[in-house]
Design a protein around this motif. Structure first.
Motif: not given
Length: 513
Positions: A402-403, A405-415, A437-442, A450-459
Motif C-alpha cells: 500500500g502507501g 511513509t517514513k513511519e511505516k518504513l521505519d517500522l519495517l526496518r526495525q522488524a 519482512a513485509v509490512l502488510t496493509n492489514m 490489558d488494552g485493545r490494540t488495532y495495529d499492523y500485521a507483519l509477514a
C-alpha cells in the motif's frame, strides 16, 4: 593471463546458465553463445571443447534451431545434452524419432546403466540415477558411434564416437538430480578436451585490472552505485584499477534496510575514489506519496533515481566512461550480441541523457552472481556487502504494502533487522537464500498491557532456491520463529501480529509486490 575456452551453444535450453556455472566450477572458463553465432566467430575463440545445450525443439521441426555443419569439422570435442544429443545424432547420420506409447520417453529421475570404459563415464559407478526430460529419442545411432548408457525405457541414453571426441547424453548432467553429473562434465573437460584448468577469481581479478587500466588510461569514470552486490563489486574493481579517476554516486533513496547506507559508505572509505552520497529520502518519499499500486511505485522510484543521478552528473562535468554492474545472466538473457545496448545502464533503468561519455564499461559482464561474490572477497569487500541477499531495486517500498511513509518504513526496518538478527544468531543464515519482512496493509485487533490494540500485521518470508525461478518456503524451526515474533511485537511499535508465509513459488512470487 590467457585461458582456455569452452563454448556452450545455446539451443533454447532452460539450463544453459547452469551448464556454464558447472563448467566454471571445474576451473575451466566458458562462454554461452546463441546457436546462430557465425562459425568464424566461434573459431576465433579457439575453443578446446563445445557443449550443445538442451532445448524444447524437435530436430525435424523446420523452425527448430540447427547446428552449423562446420562445427563437426573443427576437430574440437563436442558434448550434446538432451536436444543437443539428438542434434548431434541427426547431423551425423543417425535418426531421431518421437517416442510412442511412453516407450523411450523419460522425465525425472531415472535409473541408468553406464559403459565405464567410455571416457565420459570413466571412474564412475556402472549404475546410478540421471535426470531425464525428453520426448524424442535416438532411434538409430550414427555410424562410428557406440552406445555408452541405457535405461529400462531407452536403450540409447548416451552415445560416443571416441575417435572424434563426440559424445551425446539424453539426460542432464548439469543438474543436481544426476548423481555423478559434475564428474561426467569434469571427464569431458579434462579427459576429453584436455583442459588444464586455471580459471580462478584471483586470475580473473589481475586480468580485469590490467584490461581496465589499458582501456581507461587517464580517463574519468562515473558509476551509479546502488549498494547492491553487483554495483559494489564493480566499484571496488574500478577503484583498485584507476582510483581517483572514478566517481561513485550513491543515491540513498531512504528505502534501504537498517544502516545499509552507512555500511556502503564505510566500505568505500578505504579506496582513493570520489564517493558522493546523495541523501534523497525526502525527494523519493514525496514522489511516492499517495502511490499504492506496485508497478507505479517501481516506475516512480526508477524515474526519480535517474533525475537525482542526472543532477549529480551535471556537477561532475564531462566523463569518458559510464560504468555499470551488468553480470553474465543479464548478457545471456538479452539474447543479443550487443548486450551493452540491450541492457543499457541496467542498474538504474535507463541512461541519463545529460551524461556525455564515449563508452560503457561493464567489468563484470562475464561473471555469474556467485563469481561476483568471490571477486568481491578477492578485492577485500566486507562480507556483509559481498553476501548481501538479493534486494529489489525499489527497496523496501515494495515490501511496504500500500502507501509508503517514513513511519511505516521505519517500522519495517526495525522488524526486518530483528528477523535477520535472530536468523544469524541461530546459525541459519547459510541455510536459506532470501529472507525478509513485509509490512502488510492489514490491521487487526490485539491485546497489549490489558488494552485493545488495532495495529499492523507483519509477514515474514524466507525461501530456498537454486535459481530464483522456483523457490520453496524455508522450514525455519518453531523456536526461532517464536523468538522473532516475541521480539518484534515487544520492540517494534504498532505491530501486534506476526505471520509466516508458507507459500512456494509458484504459485506465489518471492517478493510481495
Amino acid at each position: 593471463m590467457s585461458h582456455q575456452t569452452v563454448i556452450i551453444l545455446d539451443f533454447g535450453g532452460q539450463y544453459n546458465q547452469l551448464i556454464a556455472r558447472r563448467v566454471r566450477e571445474q576451473g575451466v572458463y566458458c562462454e554461452v553463445r546463441p546457436y546462430t553465432t557465425p562459425l568464424e566467430e566461434l573459431k576465433a575463440l579457439k575453443p578446446v571443447g563445445i557443449i550443445f545445450t538442451g532445448g524444447p525443439g524437435s530436430v525435424y521441426d523446420p523452425a527448430a534451431p540447427q547446428a552449423d555443419p562446420g562445427l563437426f569439422k573443427l576437430g574440437v570435442p563436442i558434448l550434446g545434452i538432451c536436444y543437443g544429443c539428438q542434434l548431434l545424432a541427426h547431423n551425423l547420420g543417425g535418426r531421431v524419432a518421437q517416442a510412442q506409447d511412453g516407450a523411450a520417453r523419460e522425465y525425472g529421475k531415472t535409473g541408468t546403466s553406464f559403459d565405464t570404459g567410455c571416457k565420459l563415464f570413466r571412474g564412475l559407478p556402472a549404475e546410478s540415477v540421471t535426470w531425464m526430460s525428453h520426448g524424442d529419442y535416438m532411434e538409430k545411432v550414427p555410424e562410428g558411434f557406440h552406445l555408452a548408457a541405457r535405461s529400462a525405457a531407452c536403450p540409447n541414453v548416451a552415445i560416443a564416437d571416441e575417435a572424434r571426441g563426440f559424445y551425446g547424453v539424453q539426460f542432464h548432467p548439469e543438474v543436481n538430480h544426476t548423481a555423478h553429473g559434475a564428474a561426467m562434465l569434469r571427464n569431458f573437460l579434462y579427459e576429453i578436451c584436455g583442459a588444464s584448468g586455471g580459471w580462478t577469481m584471483e586470475n580473473y581479478k589481475e586480468t580485469a585490472l590490467r584490461r581496465l587500466r589499458e582501456k581507461i588510461g587517464g580517463g574519468k569514470v562515473l558509476l551509479a552505485l546502488s549498494g547492491g552486490v553487483d554495483s559494489s563489486v564493480a566499484a571496488a574493481l574500478l577503484a583498485e584499477a584507476v582510483g581517483p579517476q572514478l566517481t561513485c554516486v550513491f543515491v540513498d533513496h531512504g528505502l534501504m534496510r537498517l544502516d545499509e547506507g552507512d555500511e556502503v559508505e564505510a566500505a568505500f572509505s578505504q579506496w582513493d575514489v570520489r564517493f558522493l552520497r546523495v541523501n534523497a529520502e525526502e525527494r523519493f518519499l514525496a514522489k511516492l506519496a499517495g502511490v499504492t499500486e506496485p508497478e507505479a511505485k517501481r516506475k516512480a522510484i526508477g524515474e526519480e533515481f535517474i533525475r537525482v543521478f542526472e543532477a549529480e552528473a551535471r556537477k561532475i562535468g564531462k566523463v569518458d566512461f559510464l560504468a555499470q554492474g551488468t553480470i553474465y545472466p543479464d548478457v545471456i538473457e538479452s539474447g543479443a550480441g550487443d548486450a551493452a545496448v540491450i541492457k543499457s545502464h541496467h542498474n538504474v533503468g535507463g541512461l541519463p541523457g545529460c551524461v556525455d561519455f564515449k563508452e560503457i564499461i561493464e567489468p563484470l559482464r562475464m561473471l555469474f552472481k556467485d563469481e561476483v561474490r568471490q571477486l568481491g572477497r578477492e578485492l577485500g569487500l566486507p562480507e556483509y556487502l559481498v553476501s548481501r541477499q538479493p534486494f529489489p531495486g525499489p527497496g523496501l517500498a515494495i515490501r511496504c504494502i500500500g502507501g509508503v511513509t517514513k513511519e511505516k518504513l521505519d517500522l519495517l526496518r526495525q522488524a526486518d533487522f530483528i528477523f535477520r538478527d535472530e536468523i544469524a544468531q541461530a546459525g541459519l543464515s547459510g541455510t536459506m537464500d532470501q529472507y525478509f519482512a513485509v509490512l502488510t496493509n492489514m490491521r487487526s485487533v490485539g491485546v497489549m498491557g490489558d488494552g485493545r490494540t488495532y495495529d499492523y500485521a507483519l509477514a515474514l518470508r524466507s525461501v530456498t532456491t537454486s535459481d530464483f525461478m522456483t523457490a520453496d518456503w524455508t522450514r525455519i524451526p518453531y523456536g526461532v520463529l517464536d523468538r522473532v515474533s516475541v521480539r518484534i511485537v515487544n520492540e517494534v511499535p504498532h505491530i501486534n501480529r506476526v505471520l509466516y508465509d508458507i507459500t512456494s513459488k509458484p504459485p506465489a512470487t518471492i517478493e510481495y509486490e
